[in-house]
Design a protein around this motif. Structure first.
Motif, PDB file in Angstrom:
ATOM      1  N   ALA A   1       0.724  -1.286   0.244  1.00 48.34           N
ATOM      2  CA  ALA A   1       0.270   0.309   0.107  1.00 48.34           C
ATOM      3  C   ALA A   1       1.067   1.247   0.257  1.00 48.34           C
ATOM      4  N   VAL A   2       0.731   2.063  -0.832  1.00 46.67           N
ATOM      5  CA  VAL A   2       0.791   3.425  -1.023  1.00 46.67           C
ATOM      6  C   VAL A   2       0.297   4.999   0.442  1.00 46.67           C
ATOM      7  N   GLU A   3       1.943   4.976   1.377  1.00 46.92           N
ATOM      8  CA  GLU A   3       1.262   5.254   2.516  1.00 46.92           C
ATOM      9  C   GLU A   3       0.761   7.448   1.946  1.00 46.92           C
ATOM     10  N   PRO A   4      -0.100   7.816   2.665  1.00 48.82           N
ATOM     11  CA  PRO A   4      -0.737   8.856   2.626  1.00 48.82           C
ATOM     12  C   PRO A   4       0.271   9.834   2.136  1.00 48.82           C
ATOM     13  N   ARG A   5       0.978  10.681   1.381  1.00 50.87           N
ATOM     14  CA  ARG A   5       2.005  11.689   1.698  1.00 50.87           C
ATOM     15  C   ARG A   5       1.744  13.157   2.761  1.00 50.87           C
ATOM     16  N   GLY A   6       0.285  13.480   2.744  1.00 46.63           N
ATOM     17  CA  GLY A   6      -0.395  14.729   3.230  1.00 46.63           C
ATOM     18  C   GLY A   6      -0.279  15.468   2.819  1.00 46.63           C
ATOM     19  N   GLU A   7      -0.019  16.632   3.423  1.00 55.03           N
ATOM     20  CA  GLU A   7       0.024  18.773   2.997  1.00 55.03           C
ATOM     21  C   GLU A   7       1.230  18.682   3.017  1.00 55.03           C
TER      22      GLU A   7
END
Length: 395
Positions: free
Chosen positions: A61-67
């Motif tokens: 799974a790709v980790e969410p980048r966030g802002e």
């Protein structure tokens, strides 16, 4: 346009890739043979493939980048606003090639590359004089990779500035936002955009490392109040903008100090206040000029200083100069020594210790102004009044 770079896999990765390919090849070849001879029916093959797929590892799974953090957002916004004003400059020159015994042919060959930026919406492009010095032709490449041939408007070699112009066929260029260099502070963040080694639209960042530096132009005149920065500046960056954190032009990247020829963290930019004076004259159709005294001076400050002489030594007084009637004595060789003649030690009361001081003081005046020169001959000093001349007055 980016230069092509070949990426080579490591030997171990290539070897592993080879072994995996061989193993998979044998497996599928064997499976194909079994199917071909009818040992396995189609339902059995499907079952085997389904089992293989079920046992295969799931993709990660790709980790969410966030802002993005505020500093990143600011840098991205600055670049996206400024890069449309920055151009890539390719120059060519002519080389004459012999074709047979009696014929020669002019061949256009690349001369170099550099950077520049739009000064106004009329299509004026500012760059370094040394970028276009030997060019027969200059080609401007915009951020969208569209290409235009440029014409040379004028140059100011004393400050390493050149002004080009392109016709955009109805398009309106985006001039770079102008700042000021007189109120800069050491430690301010700076951003350089340019074309290092042919990699156009490259952004590098750093700080102002020093102010009030001095470098020599190709004419030997000093360029004063130069900005020093540790932002990476490499061949091809010349003529590109140095921006402050508001995205405003504060200087033009011009030179580096480096034993290798690439960035060593010491770069220099001509201050925008100097650029403003020159370019404003050029775009109005006026040639940038500096007043002259009407005499030649010795530019080898080290030689003069090593002889214990403080001031500017007169090398020659042209016969058509108004100063010829003032009985000035140029330096001359006498036996095994040198008679230094009349040495300029002040102009309008401003102390002069070398040619850099003289040229910097002259920048404060215009042709036609009258000034007082203080001269020293041996141990005696005297003062004479002279009128400053335009350079072409002695040609």
């Amino acid at each position: 346009m980016l230069p092509t770079t070949r990426i080579r896999p490591t030997a171990s990765f290539a070897a592993r890739s080879g072994r995996l390919s061989v193993l998979h090849g044998f497996a599928f070849a064997a499976l194909g043979a079994l199917v071909g001879i009818g040992v396995l029916g189609l339902p059995a093959v499907r079952s085997i493939l389904a089992t293989h797929a079920a046992n295969a590892p799931a993709p990660r799974a790709v980790e969410p980048r966030g802002e993005l953090d505020p500093e990143e957002k600011h840098t991205i916004d600055l670049f996206e606003r400024a890069n449309r004003s920055v151009v890539h400059i390719n120059t060519t020159t002519l080389r004459y090639v012999r074709r047979g015994v009696f014929a020669t042919e002019a061949v256009e060959v690349p001369e170099g590359t550099g950077s520049g930026f739009f000064w106004d919406d009329a299509g004026h492009v500012v760059t370094n004089f040394h970028v276009v010095r030997n060019a027969e032709r200059a080609e401007i490449v915009l951020a969208d990779q569209s290409t235009y041939e440029a014409t040379l408007v004028d140059v100011d070699p004393d400050h390493d500035i050149a002004v080009l112009k392109i016709e955009l066929d109805g398009r309106v260029p985006e001039p770079i936002a102008l700042g000021a260099s007189r109120d800069l502070r050491v430690g301010q963040k700076v951003f350089a955009i340019g074309n290092p080694f042919g990699f156009d639209q490259t952004l590098t960042t750093g700080i102002i490392s020093g102010l009030g530096r001095e470098i020599r132009s190709l004419t030997g005149r000093p360029i004063r109040n130069v900005i020093q920065t540790d932002a990476a500046i490499n061949p091809g960056n010349s003529g590109g903008p140095l921006l402050d954190s508001a995205g405003r032009l504060i200087g033009m990247n011009t030179a580096i100090v480096s034993p290798s020829g690439s960035s060593a963290g010491i770069g220099f930019a001509v201050p925008v206040d100097t650029i403003q004076r020159t370019v404003s004259e050029v775009v109005r159709g006026r040639r940038p000029t500096r007043p002259v005294l009407g005499l030649q001076v010795l530019l080898n400050d080290a030689l003069v200083a090593n002889a214990g002489v403080r001031g500017v030594v007169i090398g020659d007084v042209p016969a058509d100069s108004p100063l010829a009637k003032l009985d000035l004595r140029p330096a001359r060789r006498v036996g095994h020594g040198i008679d230094w003649g009349d040495v300029i030690v002040a102009l309008d009361g401003k102390k002069i210790e070398d040619t850099g001081d003289l040229f910097a003081i002259l920048e404060e005046y215009a042709a036609g102004d009258r000034v007082k020169l203080r001269l020293r001959r041996e141990q005696q000093e005297r003062e004479v009044e002279v009128r400053l001349l335009a350079p072409e007055a002695l040609r």
